[in-house]
Design an enzyme around this catalytic site. Structure first.
Site, PDB file in Angstrom:
ATOM      1  N   ASP A 253     122.754  67.249  51.065  1.00 38.13           N
ATOM      2  CA  ASP A 253     122.187  67.105  49.935  1.00 38.13           C
ATOM      3  C   ASP A 253     123.146  66.296  49.332  1.00 38.13           C
ATOM      4  O   ASP A 253     123.651  66.619  47.891  1.00 38.13           O
ATOM      5  CB  ASP A 253     122.392  68.421  49.091  1.00 38.13           C
ATOM      6  CG  ASP A 253     121.578  69.444  49.770  1.00 38.13           C
ATOM      7  OD1 ASP A 253     120.239  68.907  51.004  1.00 38.13           O
ATOM      8  OD2 ASP A 253     121.086  70.426  48.942  1.00 38.13           O
TER       9      ASP A 253
ATOM     10  N   LYS B  47     114.199  68.897  53.566  1.00 39.01           N
ATOM     11  CA  LYS B  47     114.113  69.952  53.893  1.00 39.01           C
ATOM     12  C   LYS B  47     113.254  70.531  52.510  1.00 39.01           C
ATOM     13  O   LYS B  47     113.015  69.685  51.887  1.00 39.01           O
ATOM     14  CB  LYS B  47     115.535  71.038  54.478  1.00 39.01           C
ATOM     15  CG  LYS B  47     116.576  71.030  53.143  1.00 39.01           C
ATOM     16  CD  LYS B  47     117.878  71.066  53.611  1.00 39.01           C
ATOM     17  CE  LYS B  47     119.120  70.933  52.824  1.00 39.01           C
ATOM     18  NZ  LYS B  47     118.657  71.563  51.502  1.00 39.01           N
TER      19      LYS B  47
ATOM     20  N   CYS C  99     123.887  75.067  50.108  1.00 38.66           N
ATOM     21  CA  CYS C  99     123.414  74.720  51.376  1.00 38.66           C
ATOM     22  C   CYS C  99     124.286  74.142  52.004  1.00 38.66           C
ATOM     23  O   CYS C  99     124.020  74.505  53.892  1.00 38.66           O
ATOM     24  CB  CYS C  99     122.209  73.533  50.653  1.00 38.66           C
ATOM     25  SG  CYS C  99     120.760  73.772  49.327  1.00 38.66           S
TER      26      CYS C  99
END
Length: 416
Positions: free
Chosen positions: A132, A253, A298
């Site tokens: 991310d 995702k 995450c």
């Protein structure tokens, strides 16, 4: 136990090992010998070292002889640093490979030990996984600088780039949030779905960072975030200064509208997978190095899933930034408790090159092999109970298992 071993060489390119193992060795580890996909010459070299460790030449390694493997294995070849292995951990590893529990590891038991444990530790297949590192987490509506830790997401870009400049990974992946506009995690969309009566927060009263429970099915507990990383927008793009080596694979995702996905492997309900695990398995990856944003959300979820899936997992501390100091520390603790590692980026190169071999990863790999063996035995028992007429034929009352390894020394194929 009787073992017949044959070795052929043809133009020094192909080795064939055919091992007939009678009795307990065929029950477990030997059945999984194809999972390591490194150069077979590495495997052969480790198998051939049995005689080196068998000091009294009785064809068996007792605990003391096996302990010399630990001394050779768990060290930094570059600096000469030797890593201590607690005796309890050494005992546990020994028991994994002493499959018939007779207090010694014979040549047949040593073959899967060498091919599935020693060779992968000395010659790991490593992947880099960045999580991310996207515009919305760095300078967009969900930039992490507004959270208690006060971290700047952009601070991971150069450390990640430096790792990718200096370390050769066989595989590089960048996982990315990639949400549809009507995603259930957005505070702006809380009114689009019916809440479950168990939800302590109503849609009318919900605020950003509150947690609600959607009715489903399935019932879904969801933390509400500002709209972020919407598919096709600038906010979902990777930061422009990141280095993306040739062959880099993006893992998307959170692509379904009704479930979030913190982990790069699974959605939060563990109902659907991304492509990541299949790609890692296909390429025989043993070690996964993880970095990115956010450390305690995450990155944490991805690291813990990697550990559960059996990968040696290394979290790169200075290449990650998070939201909350307590959450970051809890993530470090969770990774270590699950037999992963937390390291600085300066340590990564020697580890990827197989020069720096940590006992924590050796123990983790042994536990993974133990679990695989248990699953193999369980499936075998179930199959035998269901289809007794197809049980393996016996020789002198003992079950016979044939293990055949065919490999090209200059390639990476290892069939079993």
């Amino acid at each position: 136990m009787f073992i017949s071993e044959y070795s052929f060489a043809k133009s020094d390119k192909i080795f064939i090992y055919c091992v007939l193992i009678f009795g307990v060795c065929g029950r477990g580890l030997g059945s999984s010998c194809s999972s390591y996909k490194g150069d077979f010459s590495f495997v052969k070299a480790e198998i051939d070292r049995f005689s080196h460790y068998d000091r009294n030449k009785n064809g068996r390694l007792d605990w003391r002889e096996f302990n010399s493997i630990y001394r050779d294995l768990f060290r930094n070849d570059k600096t000469g640093q030797q890593y201590d292995l607690p005796q309890s951990v050494g005992d546990d590893i020994f028991e994994v490979f002493d499959q018939n529990s007779d207090g010694a590891i014979d040549r047949g038991e040593f073959i899967p030990c060498a091919s599935e444990w020693i060779a992968p530790l000395k010659h790991p297949r490593s992947a880099f996984l960045a999580i991310d590192v996207q515009n919305d987490f760095i300078s967009g509506p969900l930039n992490i600088s507004s959270f208690p830790a006060g971290h700047n997401g952009k601070d991971v870009v150069e450390p990640i780039n430096q790792v990718l400049r200096t370390v050769h990974f066989g595989n590089v992946y960048f996982a990315m949030d990639y949400h549809p506009a009507n995603h259930s995690s957005f505070i702006e969309n809380v009114h689009l779905r019916e809440l479950d009566p168990s939800s302590e927060v109503s849609a009318a009263n919900a605020k950003v960072f509150d947690t609600v429970v959607f009715k489903g099915p399935p019932k879904e507990t969801q933390k509400l975030w500002p709209r972020h990383c919407v598919q096709g927008t600038w906010g979902s793009d990777l930061h422009k200064d990141l280095i993306l080596p040739n062959g880099t694979v993006r893992i998307f995702k959170g692509t379904k509208d009704d479930v979030d996905s913190y982990s790069a492997f699974w959605d939060n309900n563990k109902l659907s997978e991304t492509a990541l695990n299949a790609l890692l398995r296909k390429d025989g990856v043993t070690n996964v190095y993880i970095a990115g944003l956010a450390y305690d959300v995450c990155v944490r979820a991805s690291a813990l899933d990697a550990l559960k899936l059996g990968y040696n997992t290394i979290l790169i501390d200075d290449c990650s930034r998070g939201l909350d100091p307590a959450g970051i520390e809890a993530t470090r603790k969770s990774v270590l408790e699950n037999h992963g590692l937390v390291v600085n980026s300066t340590e990564v190169k020697d580890m990827v090159d197989g020069m720096d071999r940590r006992p924590e990863l050796g123990f983790k790999l042994a536990l993974t092999l133990k679990r695989k063996t248990a699953l193999t035995l369980k499936r075998k028992t179930e199959n035998e109970n269901e289809r007794p007429e197809k049980r393996i034929s016996s020789v002198h009352g003992k079950k016979r298992t044939v293990i055949l390894i065919v490999a090209t020394v200059k390639g990476t194929a290892l069939g079993c």
